[in-house]
Design a protein around this motif. Structure first.
Motif, mmCIF file in Angstrom:
data_model
loop_
_atom_site.group_PDB
_atom_site.id
_atom_site.type_symbol
_atom_site.label_atom_id
_atom_site.label_comp_id
_atom_site.label_asym_id
_atom_site.label_seq_id
_atom_site.Cartn_x
_atom_site.Cartn_y
_atom_site.Cartn_z
ATOM 1 N N LEU A 122 72.597 40.207 61.256
ATOM 2 C CA LEU A 122 71.229 39.724 61.181
ATOM 3 C C LEU A 122 70.250 40.819 61.566
ATOM 4 C CD1 LEU A 122 71.822 36.275 62.816
ATOM 5 C CD2 LEU A 122 71.231 36.678 60.453
ATOM 6 N N GLY A 123 69.243 40.975 60.742
ATOM 7 C CA GLY A 123 68.201 41.936 61.063
ATOM 8 C C GLY A 123 67.079 41.266 61.821
ATOM 9 N N GLU A 124 65.884 41.794 61.645
ATOM 10 C CA GLU A 124 64.738 41.210 62.313
ATOM 11 C C GLU A 124 64.503 39.804 61.774
ATOM 12 O OE1 GLU A 124 60.067 42.194 63.076
ATOM 13 O OE2 GLU A 124 61.222 43.472 61.756
ATOM 14 N N ASN A 125 64.176 38.891 62.658
ATOM 15 C CA ASN A 125 64.005 37.489 62.284
ATOM 16 C C ASN A 125 65.209 36.954 61.505
ATOM 17 O OD1 ASN A 125 61.508 37.181 63.435
ATOM 18 N ND2 ASN A 125 60.446 37.913 61.616
ATOM 19 N N GLY A 126 66.396 37.392 61.903
ATOM 20 C CA GLY A 126 67.610 36.980 61.190
ATOM 21 C C GLY A 126 67.644 35.479 60.976
ATOM 22 N N ILE A 127 67.685 34.750 62.087
ATOM 23 C CA ILE A 127 67.505 33.302 62.016
ATOM 24 C C ILE A 127 66.374 33.008 62.976
ATOM 25 C CG2 ILE A 127 68.527 31.053 62.473
ATOM 26 C CD1 ILE A 127 71.237 32.239 61.885
ATOM 27 N N SER A 128 65.351 32.365 62.479
ATOM 28 C CA SER A 128 64.234 32.088 63.362
ATOM 29 C C SER A 128 63.762 30.672 63.120
ATOM 30 C CB SER A 128 63.098 33.070 63.123
ATOM 31 O OG SER A 128 62.699 33.012 61.775
ATOM 32 N N LEU A 129 63.121 30.116 64.121
ATOM 33 C CA LEU A 129 62.510 28.811 63.941
ATOM 34 C C LEU A 129 61.158 29.089 63.292
ATOM 35 C CD1 LEU A 129 62.824 25.802 64.476
ATOM 36 C CD2 LEU A 129 61.576 26.127 66.585
ATOM 37 N N HIS A 130 61.125 29.024 61.982
ATOM 38 C CA HIS A 130 59.919 29.396 61.252
ATOM 39 C C HIS A 130 59.369 28.151 60.566
ATOM 40 C CE1 HIS A 130 57.937 32.300 58.140
ATOM 41 N NE2 HIS A 130 57.069 31.639 58.866
ATOM 42 N N LEU A 131 58.154 27.797 60.932
ATOM 43 C CA LEU A 131 57.554 26.593 60.371
ATOM 44 C C LEU A 131 56.267 26.955 59.639
ATOM 45 C CD1 LEU A 131 57.816 24.366 63.564
ATOM 46 C CD2 LEU A 131 59.475 24.562 61.746
ATOM 47 N N ALA A 132 56.021 26.257 58.549
ATOM 48 C CA ALA A 132 54.758 26.416 57.842
ATOM 49 C C ALA A 132 54.666 25.284 56.826
ATOM 50 C CB ALA A 132 54.680 27.768 57.124
ATOM 51 N N VAL A 133 53.441 24.958 56.409
ATOM 52 C CA VAL A 133 53.289 23.997 55.315
ATOM 53 C C VAL A 133 52.437 24.619 54.230
ATOM 54 C CG1 VAL A 133 53.559 21.819 56.538
ATOM 55 C CG2 VAL A 133 51.338 22.921 56.487
ATOM 56 N N ASP A 134 52.723 24.242 52.999
ATOM 57 C CA ASP A 134 51.847 24.611 51.898
ATOM 58 C C ASP A 134 51.269 23.321 51.325
ATOM 59 O OD1 ASP A 134 53.975 23.517 50.630
ATOM 60 O OD2 ASP A 134 54.456 25.236 49.385
ATOM 61 N N GLY A 135 50.584 23.462 50.205
ATOM 62 C CA GLY A 135 49.917 22.296 49.652
ATOM 63 C C GLY A 135 50.870 21.228 49.156
ATOM 64 N N ILE A 136 52.135 21.571 48.940
ATOM 65 C CA ILE A 136 53.103 20.559 48.535
ATOM 66 C C ILE A 136 53.675 19.861 49.767
ATOM 67 C CG2 ILE A 136 55.328 20.195 47.411
ATOM 68 C CD1 ILE A 136 54.669 22.543 45.589
#
Lengths: 506, 518
Positions: free
Chosen positions: A76-90
């Motif tokens: 795993l490199g940088e941010n290999g597994i991360s808790l990454h959250l975001a929303v888009d318009g869908i």
């Protein structure tokens, strides 16, 4: 917009409610219920806030939040597994949908008395999982949430379900987990092919995968996720599962869980492997069209209310897949609108059927008649759901289906015709149902039926509000969905969308 | 040679503990037998803590036969932990159903000693002897319930097949010695490449040939040696097709021993497997990787398919543990001679999965022991209505079974994700796909057990709620918490493991650096 903590709350609130519920002794059933209600109220408010604050002028992914989980170690490199959250318009309307259906689900589950504590623990796990899929931006956690949303279904159906529940639960679980095997393999193929050492979707979206690779692995996502969306011919788990499931679980299941499948096709398939869409999307459109007609025809033949709605779900999810398959902005917009519309509509359907079944202990359409005399509110609410289902203008179903058909006419006129045919078939079974069960001659057997409980009425109102809102004023939804859809790779722009502001020329 | 005996003090203390426990039973005949169990557990816990604190930064060799590095220390603590939980879980069981408690605990300690030595071994014969110490302890322990014919049958089968596999392994070791001229891992590594050439030269000169030396001349010897050692190890870890003893031994053994066998026995054999294949045989990876891959695939498939039709819980767990061996073998397959980083990932992934699996498995067995203490039954249908009678046990079993099936929230999800990733990364897409599919099949039979507990009402004459003894309940809480912790946040554990597997590849790294240098 940079308030990603709001997204984290969507996971933390139900998660905390789950832990809290575990600690409450099981004899305090009301405490457990109130914890669930407070938690879902909080997430509903949070969801509405996210939907409202999502800045559609800016578009794209917002509320970005990222915590590293494992990184810079081994593969795993940088941010290999991360808790990454975001929303888009869908995702924004989907988050709202989950908030609404979850809240309504707790309301109609108020009358559950058998092992209340266990029920709400599992319910909250499922609810958290669904949110996790909608807002997750890391494949590891996305898949984690996806499985988490499917897993509690087994116990929820087996313990609290009805009609043939052992069979329905096992079939549903095995078919869905079987689908996730494909997704799992696809995720790893993408990870290995990208060679970026990260499961972060934001990074993977920017990597261009070759056409051959994309064509090979696109179906892993399309079928794997499609199974959950009731993709023909893998849809058979869905009616069986719906019939067996308890009311609130049917609501969540048909209302939000099936949407996860369609959502997964967008997130994993269209966004990460756009090169595969040319080849596979027409297939999806055809299968969606077949499911739409097949589901509608099957629904006509059913005598169990839940089977009718179960097959109607297959049919409506067929519209969603058709809309995605068009690969033009109108069709895909329609698909996302339909995901929302069908979500609230079918949740309303199941809530009403549950309210009837708990008193009548049967769902056989043939034995009902003239329910309007005993349960006028039930008939009104059920009627609204039915009319939404057949696409009455002024309700959300019309807006969504109209977009899908217009989009489909542009790509595959034949299948647009099929779709419209199945909308007509929907009218047959919905009107027949209404005519026989709700109106028709009164069957004295049902003399002691009572009106819906106030919890159910509250749930119904929560669900009807967005149906009407979207039917008469779709702009807030389309404003959010359209820019995101326009950014999806490979989606053609064939024309403007049908919003109030476009109609009034403002 | 200057041997630093302080490096292996924990092993001496373990041997001492075993002897003291057995001797104490002779001295104190009137003491309640359960105190021997608690004394053993306390001793194991103290040794584990002291070992972890005192040896963590050690990185040294005891002659050429034992290494005391991070890997050794990690496994020492791990094995001591396994033994600790086994003993805690066994106390009430032994009190109710076994005789000669002190010997029972003493043998557990001896088996643990064998495991600790095995993980530290860097020489084939030392490893073999450690393995035998472990195996002999287990032969006796499996048959410990000597009035029970199943126990006797299981023990006999286990011993006969175990002896057979030991012979296979010894023959393999002798062939490797013949080809490379050494039994120490550090020397085999370079010799696997160089040594075969030397032998080939000798063979060529012996045959009177003077011209071109065929470096492949000794390859058959190496290959057969590798196959035999792998087969012997296959017996010990119960990989298909060497698994036949497993269900009988698991079913016959007293439940705590089944737990210990499935957790400790496997963990030790894999520690040996990993050290041997990464330190000694890594340069020859191309020779063995294909048959280990086939072994892994067959093990995953057969283990899961056989598990589908079991009605006895112990047999179910036997086949389930066989299929878990398949997943663990995937970690061995993902070792790559040409890519040290990849190899270390694979090794770390294997150890992580091993720890996750063992924690989960001990949790299942601890819960089943608690159930058995009350009911004396161990068929799957006997679990009916457990959720009504003892919700905590039902929850613990369900959580652990979901973990074994690789479901999220629990250890199995994260650890399988990482171990399959290693295989995918090494180009074994097909093996990973089989693994994921097998794991999907396994969900079915785990759900069948969960269904019994949650769907049905209790049956039979005994339907009361019951209590679990305090120490066992406490151990179970810790284990389930561990399963959840590994599932949700394995990062710290993975960091520790990754630092411990580094030492395994120092030699291979140096070797490949020198190759690049040339």
């Amino acid at each position: 917009m940079d308030a990603g903590e709001a997204l984290l709350l969507l996971l933390l609130i139900p998660g905390a409610a789950m832990l809290l519920t575990i600690l409450v002794p099981s004899r305090h059933a009301n405490v457990v219920r109130w914890i669930a209600l407070i938690a879902t109220t909080a997430t509903l408010i949070d969801s509405i806030w996210i939907f409202a604050v999502y800045d559609f002028a800016q578009g794209g992914y917002q509320f970005d939040l990222q915590y590293p989980w494992i990184e810079n170690i081994g593969f795993l490199g940088e941010n290999g597994i991360s808790l990454h959250l975001a929303v888009d318009g869908i995702a924004a309307p989907m988050v709202l949908l989950n908030g609404l259906v979850g809240f309504a689900g707790v309301l109609v589950s108020w009358k559950i008395t058998h092992r209340v504590k266990d029920f709400f623990i599992l319910f909250m796990a499922l609810f958290t999982g669904v949110y996790g899929v909608y807002i997750g931006q890391d494949l590891f956690f996305w898949f984690f949430a996806y499985e988490l949303a499917v897993l509690p279904m087994y116990l929820l159906i087996v313990i609290w379900g009805s009609t043939n529940k052992e069979y329905g639960a096992m079939k549903l679980t095995m078919v869905l987990v079987g689908g996730s095997v494909l997704i799992f393999v696809g995720i790893f193929a993408v990870f290995a092919e990208a060679g970026a050492g990260t499961f972060d979707m934001a990074v993977l979206r920017d990597i261009e995968f070759g056409r051959g690779f994309a064509n090979t692995f696109f179906p892993f996502f399309m079928i794997g996720c499609g199974i959950l969306a009731g993709l023909f011919p893998f849809h058979t788990w869905s009616p069986d599962g719906h019939v067996a499931a308890p009311t609130a679980v049917s609501m969540l299941h048909a209302g939000v869980l099936m949407k996860l499948g369609a959502f997964g096709i967008i997130r994993l398939g269209m966004e990460i492997l756009p090169a595969g869409t040319d080849f596979w999307m027409p297939v999806l459109l055809v299968l969606g069209g077949v499911a739409a007609v097949y589901g509608a025809i099957s629904a006509i033949h059913q005598t169990d209310l839940k089977f009718v709605i179960g097959y109607s779900s297959v049919s409506h999810m067929g519209f969603v897949l058709m809309g995605l398959g068009t690969m033009n902005n109108i069709g895909v917009n329609g698909a996302v609108l339909q995901m929302f519309s069908h979500g609230v509509m079918t949740a309303l359907f199941f809530a009403m059927v549950g309210g009837l079944y708990d008193q009548a202990h049967t769902r056989d359409i043939r034995v009902f008649g003239g329910l309007v005399r005993k349960m006028p509110l039930f008939v009104i609410f059920f009627g609204i759901a039915g009319l939404t289902s057949l696409g009455l203008p002024g309700l959300s179903g019309f807006v969504a289906e109209f977009h899908i058909f217009v989009g489909a006419i542009d790509t595959f006129p034949l299948f647009a015709a099929l779709g419209i045919l199945s909308a007509a078939l929907t009218a047959i079974y919905v009107l027949r149902l209404m005519g026989r069960a709700a109106l028709g001659p009164f069957n004295p057997r049902w003399d002691n039926l009572k009106e819906l409980t106030r919890w159910e009425i509250a749930a119904a109102i929560v669900l009807i509000a967005p149906i009407i809102a979207m039917g008469v004023w779709p702009d807030p939804f389309i404003d959010r969905i359209a820019p995101t859809v326009a950014e999806l790779p490979g989606v053609d722009q064939i024309g403007g969308l049908f919003t109030l502001s476009s109609l009034t020329g403002r | 040679m200057d041997l630093e005996y302080q490096l292996i003090i924990p092993e001496f203390v373990m041997a001492g503990l075993a002897v003291v426990i057995i001797a104490a039973a002779l001295a104190f005949r009137n003491v309640d037998q359960k105190w021997f169990g608690y004394a053993t557990a306390a001793g194991l816990a103290i040794i584990a803590i002291v070992t972890a604190v005192a040896y963590w930064d050690t990185n040294d060799d005891f002659g050429a036969v034992l290494a005391v590095d991070h890997f050794t220390v990690l496994f020492r603590v791990f094995f001591l932990g396994i033994a600790f939980f086994t003993v805690i879980a066994a106390v009430q069981f032994a009190g109710d159903r076994l005789k000669n408690h002190a010997e029972f605990y003493g043998l557990i300690v001896f088996a643990t000693l064998g495991m600790m030595l095995l993980a530290a071994s860097r020489e084939l014969l030392t490893a073999y002897l450690s393995l035998e110490l472990l195996s002999f302890s287990f032969y006796i322990l499996v048959g410990f319930n000597k009035l029970n014919p199943f126990s006797n049958e299981g023990s006999l089968k286990y011993m006969l097949l175990g002896a057979f596999s030991s012979a296979l392994m010894l023959y393999g070791i002798s062939l490797i010695y013949g080809v490379t001229g050494t039994t120490t891992y550090s020397a085999i590594g370079p010799d696997v490449v160089e040594g075969t050439r030397n032998i080939a030269e000798q063979l060529a000169s012996f045959a009177g040939g003077s011209g071109g030396v065929d470096p492949d001349g000794a390859r058959p010897g190496l290959l057969i040696g590798l196959v035999l050692i792998t087969a012997g190890l296959g017996f010990k870890v119960s990989a298909v097709p060497f698994h036949q003893w497993t269900p009988d031994a698991y079913q016959g053994a007293p439940l705590p021993i089944t737990a210990f066998l499935s957790a400790g026995g496997k963990a030790a054999a894999f520690a040996f497997f990993l050290r041997l294949f990464s330190e000694a045989f890594l340069p020859a990876a191309a020779e063995w990787v294909w048959f280990v891959a086939i072994l892994a695939a067959v093990t995953m498939i057969v283990g899961n398919l056989m598990a589908l039709q079991q009605t006895n819980f112990k047999r179910l767990m036997a086949y389930s543990s066989i299929s878990q061996v398949g997943y663990l073998l995937v970690g061995i397959v993902a070792l790559d001679a040409a890519n040290i980083t990849q190899s270390q990932d694979a090794a770390s992934a294997l150890v992580l999965h091993l720890i996750g699996y063992v924690t989960t498995n001990i949790a299942v067995f601890a819960a089943i022991i608690a159930f058995y203490n009350r009911t004396g039954r161990d068929d799957i249908v006997d679990l009916r209505g457990l959720a009504e009678r003892q919700p905590f046990l039902a929850f613990a079993i369900a959580a652990a079974l979901f973990s074994l099936a690789g479901m999220p929230l629990f250890a199995g999800f994260a650890t399988k994700f990482i171990i399959f990733q290693a295989a995918f990364n090494n180009g074994f897409l097909w093996l990973g796909a089989i693994g994921v599919t097998a794991s999907f099949v396994s969900l079915y039979y785990y759900l069948m057990v969960i269904k019994q507990m949650y769907l049905y009402e209790p049956e039979g004459s005994d339907r009361e709620r019951f209590h679990v003894s305090r120490p066992l309940a406490g151990a179970l809480v810790v284990l389930v918490a561990g399963v959840l912790f590994i599932g949700l946040y394995p990062t710290p554990l993975f960091d520790v493991i990754h630092s411990s597997t580094e030492g395994l590849f120092e030699q291979a790294a140096a070797l490949s650096a020198s190759v690049v240098g040339n």
